[in-house]
Scaffold this active site. Structure first.
Site, PDB file in Angstrom:
ATOM      1  N   TYR A   1       6.232 -14.905 -13.463  1.00  0.00           N
ATOM      2  CA  TYR A   1       5.673 -14.183 -13.143  1.00  0.00           C
ATOM      3  C   TYR A   1       4.299 -13.976 -13.439  1.00  0.00           C
ATOM      4  CZ  TYR A   1       2.869  -9.688 -13.009  1.00  0.00           C
ATOM      5  OH  TYR A   1       2.225  -8.367 -12.957  1.00  0.00           O
TER       6      TYR A   1
ATOM      7  N   LYS B   1       0.661 -15.119 -11.638  1.00  0.00           N
ATOM      8  CA  LYS B   1      -0.699 -14.939 -11.858  1.00  0.00           C
ATOM      9  C   LYS B   1      -1.116 -15.641 -11.856  1.00  0.00           C
ATOM     10  CE  LYS B   1       0.434 -10.432  -9.867  1.00  0.00           C
ATOM     11  NZ  LYS B   1      -0.013  -9.574  -8.658  1.00  0.00           N
TER      12      LYS B   1
ATOM     13  N   GLY C   1       0.470  -1.738   0.117  1.00  0.00           N
ATOM     14  CA  GLY C   1       0.068  -0.193  -0.170  1.00  0.00           C
ATOM     15  C   GLY C   1       0.995   1.488  -0.009  1.00  0.00           C
TER      16      GLY C   1
ATOM     17  N   ASP D   1       6.460  -8.248   5.633  1.00  0.00           N
ATOM     18  CA  ASP D   1       6.970  -8.892   3.939  1.00  0.00           C
ATOM     19  C   ASP D   1       5.610 -10.030   4.583  1.00  0.00           C
ATOM     20  OD1 ASP D   1       7.434 -10.729   2.314  1.00  0.00           O
ATOM     21  OD2 ASP D   1       9.541 -11.040   3.030  1.00  0.00           O
TER      22      ASP D   1
ATOM     23  N   ASN E   1      -2.252  -6.594  -3.301  1.00  0.00           N
ATOM     24  CA  ASN E   1      -1.677  -5.909  -3.591  1.00  0.00           C
ATOM     25  C   ASN E   1      -0.697  -6.624  -4.405  1.00  0.00           C
ATOM     26  OD1 ASN E   1      -1.864  -4.311  -6.113  1.00  0.00           O
ATOM     27  ND2 ASN E   1      -0.649  -3.002  -3.937  1.00  0.00           N
TER      28      ASN E   1
ATOM     29  N   ALA F   1       3.195 -17.076 -14.526  1.00  0.00           N
ATOM     30  CA  ALA F   1       2.783 -18.276 -13.546  1.00  0.00           C
ATOM     31  C   ALA F   1       2.039 -17.944 -12.469  1.00  0.00           C
ATOM     32  CB  ALA F   1       4.115 -19.154 -13.688  1.00  0.00           C
TER      33      ALA F   1
ATOM     34  N   ARG G   1       3.394   2.310  -1.994  1.00  0.00           N
ATOM     35  CA  ARG G   1       3.320   2.834  -3.395  1.00  0.00           C
ATOM     36  C   ARG G   1       2.461   2.152  -4.611  1.00  0.00           C
ATOM     37  NH1 ARG G   1      10.162   1.570  -2.865  1.00  0.00           N
ATOM     38  NH2 ARG G   1      10.441   3.177  -1.353  1.00  0.00           N
TER      39      ARG G   1
HETATM   40  N1  NAD Z   1       2.418  -1.571 -12.906  1.00  0.00           N
HETATM   41  C1  NAD Z   1       1.929  -2.546 -13.845  1.00  0.00           C
HETATM   42  O1  NAD Z   1       1.834  -2.517 -14.785  1.00  0.00           O
HETATM   43  C2  NAD Z   1       1.099  -3.547 -13.263  1.00  0.00           C
HETATM   44  C3  NAD Z   1       0.477  -4.202 -14.744  1.00  0.00           C
HETATM   45  C4  NAD Z   1      -0.387  -5.517 -13.816  1.00  0.00           C
HETATM   46  C5  NAD Z   1      -0.513  -5.951 -12.340  1.00  0.00           C
HETATM   47  N2  NAD Z   1       0.272  -5.586 -11.744  1.00  0.00           N
HETATM   48  C6  NAD Z   1       0.403  -5.678  -9.858  1.00  0.00           C
HETATM   49  O2  NAD Z   1       0.222  -5.115  -9.355  1.00  0.00           O
HETATM   50  C7  NAD Z   1       0.595  -5.267  -8.285  1.00  0.00           C
HETATM   51  C8  NAD Z   1       1.060  -3.992  -7.616  1.00  0.00           C
HETATM   52  O3  NAD Z   1       2.125  -3.821  -8.075  1.00  0.00           O
HETATM   53  P1  NAD Z   1       3.049  -2.072  -8.484  1.00  0.00           P
HETATM   54  O4  NAD Z   1       2.836  -1.897 -10.440  1.00  0.00           O
HETATM   55  O5  NAD Z   1       1.948  -1.213  -7.857  1.00  0.00           O
HETATM   56  O6  NAD Z   1       4.007  -2.594  -7.619  1.00  0.00           O
HETATM   57  P2  NAD Z   1       5.044  -0.807  -6.932  1.00  0.00           P
HETATM   58  O7  NAD Z   1       6.098  -1.619  -7.656  1.00  0.00           O
HETATM   59  O8  NAD Z   1       5.168  -0.096  -7.798  1.00  0.00           O
HETATM   60  O9  NAD Z   1       4.607  -1.049  -5.205  1.00  0.00           O
HETATM   61  C9  NAD Z   1       4.438  -2.545  -5.233  1.00  0.00           C
HETATM   62  C10 NAD Z   1       4.480  -1.730  -3.586  1.00  0.00           C
HETATM   63  O10 NAD Z   1       4.049  -3.213  -3.065  1.00  0.00           O
HETATM   64  C11 NAD Z   1       5.100  -3.349  -1.747  1.00  0.00           C
HETATM   65  N3  NAD Z   1       5.606  -4.594  -1.966  1.00  0.00           N
HETATM   66  C12 NAD Z   1       6.451  -5.817  -2.567  1.00  0.00           C
HETATM   67  N4  NAD Z   1       6.637  -7.265  -2.713  1.00  0.00           N
HETATM   68  C13 NAD Z   1       5.994  -6.840  -1.398  1.00  0.00           C
HETATM   69  C14 NAD Z   1       5.939  -7.690  -0.280  1.00  0.00           C
HETATM   70  N5  NAD Z   1       6.241  -9.174  -0.388  1.00  0.00           N
HETATM   71  N6  NAD Z   1       5.530  -7.747   1.053  1.00  0.00           N
HETATM   72  C15 NAD Z   1       4.891  -6.601   1.337  1.00  0.00           C
HETATM   73  N7  NAD Z   1       4.821  -5.454   0.703  1.00  0.00           N
HETATM   74  C16 NAD Z   1       5.660  -5.878  -0.448  1.00  0.00           C
HETATM   75  C17 NAD Z   1       6.473  -2.711  -2.292  1.00  0.00           C
HETATM   76  O11 NAD Z   1       7.659  -2.927  -1.402  1.00  0.00           O
HETATM   77  C18 NAD Z   1       5.855  -1.372  -3.421  1.00  0.00           C
HETATM   78  O12 NAD Z   1       5.597  -0.602  -2.306  1.00  0.00           O
HETATM   79  C19 NAD Z   1       1.355  -6.511  -8.081  1.00  0.00           C
HETATM   80  O13 NAD Z   1       0.643  -7.772  -7.560  1.00  0.00           O
HETATM   81  C20 NAD Z   1       1.591  -6.735  -9.788  1.00  0.00           C
HETATM   82  O14 NAD Z   1       1.894  -7.860  -9.971  1.00  0.00           O
HETATM   83  C21 NAD Z   1       1.488  -3.662 -11.940  1.00  0.00           C
END
Ligand code: NAD
Length: 251
Positions: free
Chosen positions: A160, A164, A15, A66, A93, A162, A17
């Site tokens: 990734y 997802k 949450g 984590d 998320n 797989a 970022r």
């Molecule tokens: N950005 C894209 O284009 C995109 C597209 C499809 C799906 N997603 C999915 O959306 C979700 C969020 O991605 P985003 O783009 O906002 O990423 P991001 O890197 O901007 O933010 C992810 C956040 O999750 C936190 N995080 C990561 N691993 C963690 C863990 N093990 N425990 C607790 N916190 C953790 C990070 O510290 C970060 O604050 C992910 O599941 C990603 O797979 C993103």
């Protein structure tokens, strides 16, 4: 439309970022109290939590965690229950993203994706459902999937993709299992979203625009608006739904 989410308690993993931060902002604007569960330094998520509280007059909590670590998951829920006494919404998320060619993927590397994307979601969901059961109440879970689970136009990222795919199946299986108890489980499918992680990938951005019918990447808040709606009583007919928020990329 009043989403009837004021006063509810939502945990958002990842949450601090990106998409998760967008979810926290939208929840707070709806009057929902927010728990930011993220592995970034606590100062960062605490600062964000304080800003959300001040701007929207909601209560917030930041937990450094984590989600792939069972002790961390316990800490998220014990601190949430200590502060709020209950929890109504879980946004699964946080996710591990990355590109690794199959020739270079080791089992250890694959396991890192599994740990966060599958085990983290599993642990968070199991603990959430336990609280719902103990408190004899329903709740809402929203899982962040990815278009990569369905269309592989990014390529070179089989761990990734797989994992997802597993989030997709888990979402539907869990909805079938706990839906009758008033626990709603749905999934969202982002395509390409601009976050701090993806903002500087200029070449990627140019390529992506060619394959996104909307003509541009999404903002975190555009994804969050739909995800938060799924937690509303107004979305009562959405159970095990997999909602495409990819700007047409899935077409
Ligand atoms: N950005 C894209 O284009 C995109 C597209 C499809 C799906 N997603 C999915 O959306 C979700 C969020 O991605 P985003 O783009 O906002 O990423 P991001 O890197 O901007 O933010 C992810 C956040 O999750 C936190 N995080 C990561 N691993 C963690 C863990 N093990 N425990 C607790 N916190 C953790 C990070 O510290 C970060 O604050 C992910 O599941 C990603 O797979 C993103």
């Amino acid at each position: 439309m009043d989403l009837e989410l004021a006063g509810k308690i939502a945990i958002v993993t990842g949450g601090a970022r990106g998409i998760g931060a967008g979810m926290c902002e939208v929840f707070a604007e709806e009057g929902t109290n927010v728990v930011i569960a993220d592995m970034v330094p606590l100062e960062e998520s605490s600062k964000f939590a304080a800003e959300l509280s001040k701007k929207n007059n909601v209560r917030t909590l930041a937990v450094r965690a984590d989600i792939s670590n069972p002790q961390s998951v316990d800490a998220i829920y014990s601190q949430t229950l200590e502060k709020f006494g209950t929890v109504d919404i879980l946004m699964n998320n946080a996710g591990k993203m990355g590109v690794t060619r199959i020739e270079d993927v080791t089992v250890e590397e694959l396991y890192k994706y599994e740990k966060v994307n599958i085990e983290g979601m599993f642990l968070m969901s199991k603990a959430f459902i336990k609280i719902c059961n103990e408190q004899a109440k329903g709740g809402h879970i929203v899982n962040t999937i990815s278009k990569s689970a369905f269309t592989t136009n990014s390529g070179g990222n089989t761990p990734y993709i797989a994992t997802k795919g597993a989030v997709f199946s888990f979402t539907r299986g869990l909805a079938k299992e706990v839906g009758a108890r008033g626990i709603f489980v749905n999934g969202i499918v982002p395509g390409y979203v601009i976050t701090d992680t993806t903002r500087n990938l200029k070449d990627r951005s140019r390529e992506m625009k060619k394959i996104i019918p909307l003509g541009r990447e999404a903002t975190p808040r555009e994804i969050a608006n739909v995800a938060v709606f799924l937690c509303s009583p107004k979305a009562v007919q959405m159970m095990g739904a997999i909602v495409d928020v990819s700007g047409g990329t899935m077409l």
